[in-house]
Design an enzyme around this catalytic site. Sequence first.
Site, PDB file in Angstrom:
ATOM      1  N   CYS A   1      -8.669  -3.930 -11.256  1.00 58.92           N
ATOM      2  CA  CYS A   1      -7.528  -3.147 -11.751  1.00 58.92           C
ATOM      3  C   CYS A   1      -7.622  -2.848 -13.244  1.00 58.92           C
ATOM      4  O   CYS A   1      -6.843  -2.054 -13.770  1.00 58.92           O
ATOM      5  CB  CYS A   1      -6.218  -3.865 -11.454  1.00 58.92           C
ATOM      6  SG  CYS A   1      -6.066  -4.323  -9.735  1.00 58.92           S
TER       7      CYS A   1
ATOM      8  N   GLU B   1     -11.478   1.118  -7.705  1.00 63.40           N
ATOM      9  CA  GLU B   1     -12.167   0.054  -6.985  1.00 63.40           C
ATOM     10  C   GLU B   1     -12.183   0.400  -5.494  1.00 63.40           C
ATOM     11  O   GLU B   1     -12.362  -0.459  -4.645  1.00 63.40           O
ATOM     12  CB  GLU B   1     -11.547  -1.312  -7.268  1.00 63.40           C
ATOM     13  CG  GLU B   1     -10.058  -1.394  -7.099  1.00 63.40           C
ATOM     14  CD  GLU B   1      -9.504  -2.744  -7.531  1.00 63.40           C
ATOM     15  OE1 GLU B   1      -9.849  -3.740  -6.903  1.00 63.40           O
ATOM     16  OE2 GLU B   1      -8.700  -2.780  -8.476  1.00 63.40           O
TER      17      GLU B   1
ATOM     18  N   HIS C   1       0.515  -4.893 -15.799  1.00 63.54           N
ATOM     19  CA  HIS C   1      -0.114  -4.549 -14.524  1.00 63.54           C
ATOM     20  C   HIS C   1       0.755  -5.172 -13.424  1.00 63.54           C
ATOM     21  O   HIS C   1       1.085  -6.361 -13.483  1.00 63.54           O
ATOM     22  CB  HIS C   1      -1.543  -5.102 -14.452  1.00 63.54           C
ATOM     23  CG  HIS C   1      -2.096  -5.067 -13.071  1.00 63.54           C
ATOM     24  ND1 HIS C   1      -2.238  -3.895 -12.371  1.00 63.54           N
ATOM     25  CD2 HIS C   1      -2.477  -6.058 -12.217  1.00 63.54           C
ATOM     26  CE1 HIS C   1      -2.714  -4.163 -11.174  1.00 63.54           C
ATOM     27  NE2 HIS C   1      -2.866  -5.467 -11.039  1.00 63.54           N
TER      28      HIS C   1
HETATM   29  N1  CAA Z   1      14.185 -14.926  -0.201  1.00 57.48           N
HETATM   30  C1  CAA Z   1      13.820 -14.722  -1.482  1.00 57.48           C
HETATM   31  N2  CAA Z   1      12.590 -15.098  -1.963  1.00 57.48           N
HETATM   32  C2  CAA Z   1      11.745 -15.713  -1.113  1.00 57.48           C
HETATM   33  C3  CAA Z   1      12.071 -15.947   0.228  1.00 57.48           C
HETATM   34  C4  CAA Z   1      13.379 -15.540   0.695  1.00 57.48           C
HETATM   35  N3  CAA Z   1      13.762 -15.711   1.954  1.00 57.48           N
HETATM   36  N4  CAA Z   1      11.014 -16.573   0.818  1.00 57.48           N
HETATM   37  C5  CAA Z   1      10.058 -16.700  -0.134  1.00 57.48           C
HETATM   38  N5  CAA Z   1      10.493 -16.180  -1.298  1.00 57.48           N
HETATM   39  C6  CAA Z   1       9.782 -16.076  -2.565  1.00 57.48           C
HETATM   40  C7  CAA Z   1       8.936 -17.283  -2.931  1.00 57.48           C
HETATM   41  O1  CAA Z   1       9.701 -18.296  -3.521  1.00 57.48           O
HETATM   42  C8  CAA Z   1       7.920 -16.662  -3.900  1.00 57.48           C
HETATM   43  O2  CAA Z   1       8.518 -16.475  -5.160  1.00 57.48           O
HETATM   44  P1  CAA Z   1       7.982 -17.309  -6.442  1.00 57.48           P
HETATM   45  O3  CAA Z   1       6.511 -16.976  -6.567  1.00 57.48           O
HETATM   46  O4  CAA Z   1       8.780 -16.769  -7.563  1.00 57.48           O
HETATM   47  O5  CAA Z   1       8.228 -18.734  -6.107  1.00 57.48           O
HETATM   48  C9  CAA Z   1       7.713 -15.253  -3.316  1.00 57.48           C
HETATM   49  O6  CAA Z   1       8.830 -15.014  -2.436  1.00 57.48           O
HETATM   50  C10 CAA Z   1       6.414 -15.090  -2.535  1.00 57.48           C
HETATM   51  O7  CAA Z   1       6.374 -16.126  -1.587  1.00 57.48           O
HETATM   52  P2  CAA Z   1       5.031 -16.904  -1.307  1.00 57.48           P
HETATM   53  O8  CAA Z   1       4.412 -17.349  -2.606  1.00 57.48           O
HETATM   54  O9  CAA Z   1       5.268 -17.925  -0.258  1.00 57.48           O
HETATM   55  O10 CAA Z   1       4.184 -15.659  -0.717  1.00 57.48           O
HETATM   56  P3  CAA Z   1       2.817 -15.614  -0.022  1.00 57.48           P
HETATM   57  O11 CAA Z   1       2.160 -16.932   0.118  1.00 57.48           O
HETATM   58  O12 CAA Z   1       3.070 -14.903   1.228  1.00 57.48           O
HETATM   59  O13 CAA Z   1       1.883 -14.736  -1.020  1.00 57.48           O
HETATM   60  C11 CAA Z   1       0.997 -13.550  -2.842  1.00 57.48           C
HETATM   61  C12 CAA Z   1       2.271 -14.115  -2.206  1.00 57.48           C
HETATM   62  C13 CAA Z   1       0.066 -14.685  -3.225  1.00 57.48           C
HETATM   63  C14 CAA Z   1       1.371 -12.749  -4.082  1.00 57.48           C
HETATM   64  C15 CAA Z   1       0.293 -12.599  -1.809  1.00 57.48           C
HETATM   65  O14 CAA Z   1       1.126 -11.513  -1.537  1.00 57.48           O
HETATM   66  C16 CAA Z   1      -1.067 -12.081  -2.266  1.00 57.48           C
HETATM   67  O15 CAA Z   1      -2.089 -12.736  -2.086  1.00 57.48           O
HETATM   68  N6  CAA Z   1      -1.092 -10.835  -2.869  1.00 57.48           N
HETATM   69  C17 CAA Z   1      -2.336 -10.216  -3.332  1.00 57.48           C
HETATM   70  C18 CAA Z   1      -2.863 -10.831  -4.612  1.00 57.48           C
HETATM   71  C19 CAA Z   1      -2.101 -10.420  -5.848  1.00 57.48           C
HETATM   72  O16 CAA Z   1      -1.429  -9.424  -5.890  1.00 57.48           O
HETATM   73  N7  CAA Z   1      -2.238 -11.246  -6.910  1.00 57.48           N
HETATM   74  C20 CAA Z   1      -1.587 -10.968  -8.169  1.00 57.48           C
HETATM   75  C21 CAA Z   1      -2.423 -11.390  -9.351  1.00 57.48           C
HETATM   76  S1  CAA Z   1      -4.064 -10.648  -9.263  1.00 57.48           S
HETATM   77  C22 CAA Z   1      -3.809  -9.029  -9.750  1.00 57.48           C
HETATM   78  O17 CAA Z   1      -2.804  -8.698 -10.316  1.00 57.48           O
HETATM   79  C23 CAA Z   1      -4.866  -8.011  -9.420  1.00 57.48           C
HETATM   80  C24 CAA Z   1      -4.415  -7.193  -8.285  1.00 57.48           C
HETATM   81  O18 CAA Z   1      -3.796  -6.166  -8.450  1.00 57.48           O
HETATM   82  C25 CAA Z   1      -4.761  -7.626  -6.951  1.00 57.48           C
END
Ligand code: CAA
Length: 404
Positions: A113, A81, A244
């Site tokens: 992916c 991609e 994945h």
């Molecule tokens: N210590 C330990 N854990 C902590 C923490 C701390 N101090 N602070 C936060 N966390 C945890 C949170 O609780 C959360 O865990 P849970 O989901 O188990 O509750 C985790 O850390 C992440 O925190 P947030 O949800 O607040 O993180 P975020 O808002 O910054 O975003 C995300 C996380 C949405 C994955 C972001 O990184 C993102 O958009 N990533 C790209 C999209 C992606 O990968 N999506 C996956 C499905 S789609 C797919 O698989 C296709 C692909 O490859 C893209």
Amino acid sequence: MSVGIDQVHVYAPQLALPLPALAAARGVAPEKLTLGLGVQAMAVTPACEDVVTLAATAAARCLRAAGVDPRTIGLLVVATETGVDHAKPVGIFVHELVGVGPHCRVYEVKHACYGGTAALMLAADWVRAHRTQARRALVIASDVARYAIGSPGEPTQGAGAVAMLVGPTPRALFLAEESGVHAANVYDFWRPLDRREALVDGKYSIDCYLDALASAFRSCRRLERPALEDGEGLLDRLARILYHTPFPKMAAKAHRRLLELERGSVTDADYEASYHALVAPGLTGVAQIGNTYTASLYVCLATLLEDEARVLAGRRIGLFSYGSGCCAEFFTGTVPTGAVAIGPTGVRETLARRTLVDVPAYEELLRHGERGGEPPADFAGDFVFRGIRNDRRMYAPTREVLAA
Ligand code: CAA
């Protein structure tokens, strides 16, 4: 006819950014990235490397490891991609660099992916369709995962390629003919034609992934033969499960969803035991490389085969592929008793040759990288992207490869 993956090889850029350094620069707790997302480091491409050089290096090493003459390949499919041209496929550059002969179908496939799995399934069907001839396909999944600097997706970047030789009587993984699929038009992650970085609705993408997993898994379970006994789960028949993995915590969430689906409810202790036995062994590579989009699931497979081919000989594993947008597939494969003979799959070699970069160097590469140029002195790849001249992309083998 038994068809599957005869050899698998991983190559990722040697530059890597440790996630605690990124956390410090962005003012978040390091544990959020290392535990909350489960990522320890992410691969970063040097200027002389792109999706073509990643793919070609993985492919050349895969063929060498298998002892296969590139001119015997009849189908070459690259899933990505991160395409470099709207018309010219990544595969045709690889075709030349690796020395595949002229009598070969070459093209590129895309569905986020999921593309790597689409290419693998297509290649397996192509091999099955010609039972009288022993045909070999080369499938390559290659990507550079890019999100905007400072965005929530930033810590889930990475880069790398996996090459897989697909043929009859495979040495790495027999592929089952039945699998469960799921498709639906959703806007969870996408990259419009004019953009370099992906757009993503992060939390929604996680929901889409988990819904697609449940649907594909149910479908695979229905097709299972011999049919499951009362009270028996498909997971009970699997020695390991690979998901994945955009970030390792996603695989953990996925596994919990499958356990709940099969068992109704699950205690934390049962979940932990199952996750550590079935899922964690496949995640050590991706935790250090980051997201490689199409290649991610197959980095997990290569990690598992490098570490556990002997333990898993004769056993069946589950694999789940998810591509945003979306298409997903849950399928299974059996590790042949001779799998140990495929030897190293490139994961340990990739990790052993790493050079860590700091945040300013990473940001510089992200903003201005992939322009092409001379490789660094300790360059780990086999091919170099020299740059663009007259709208043409220029590639060459490294001096070491030419001298060998
Ligand atoms: N210590 C330990 N854990 C902590 C923490 C701390 N101090 N602070 C936060 N966390 C945890 C949170 O609780 C959360 O865990 P849970 O989901 O188990 O509750 C985790 O850390 C992440 O925190 P947030 O949800 O607040 O993180 P975020 O808002 O910054 O975003 C995300 C996380 C949405 C994955 C972001 O990184 C993102 O958009 N990533 C790209 C999209 C992606 O990968 N999506 C996956 C499905 S789609 C797919 O698989 C296709 C692909 O490859 C893209």
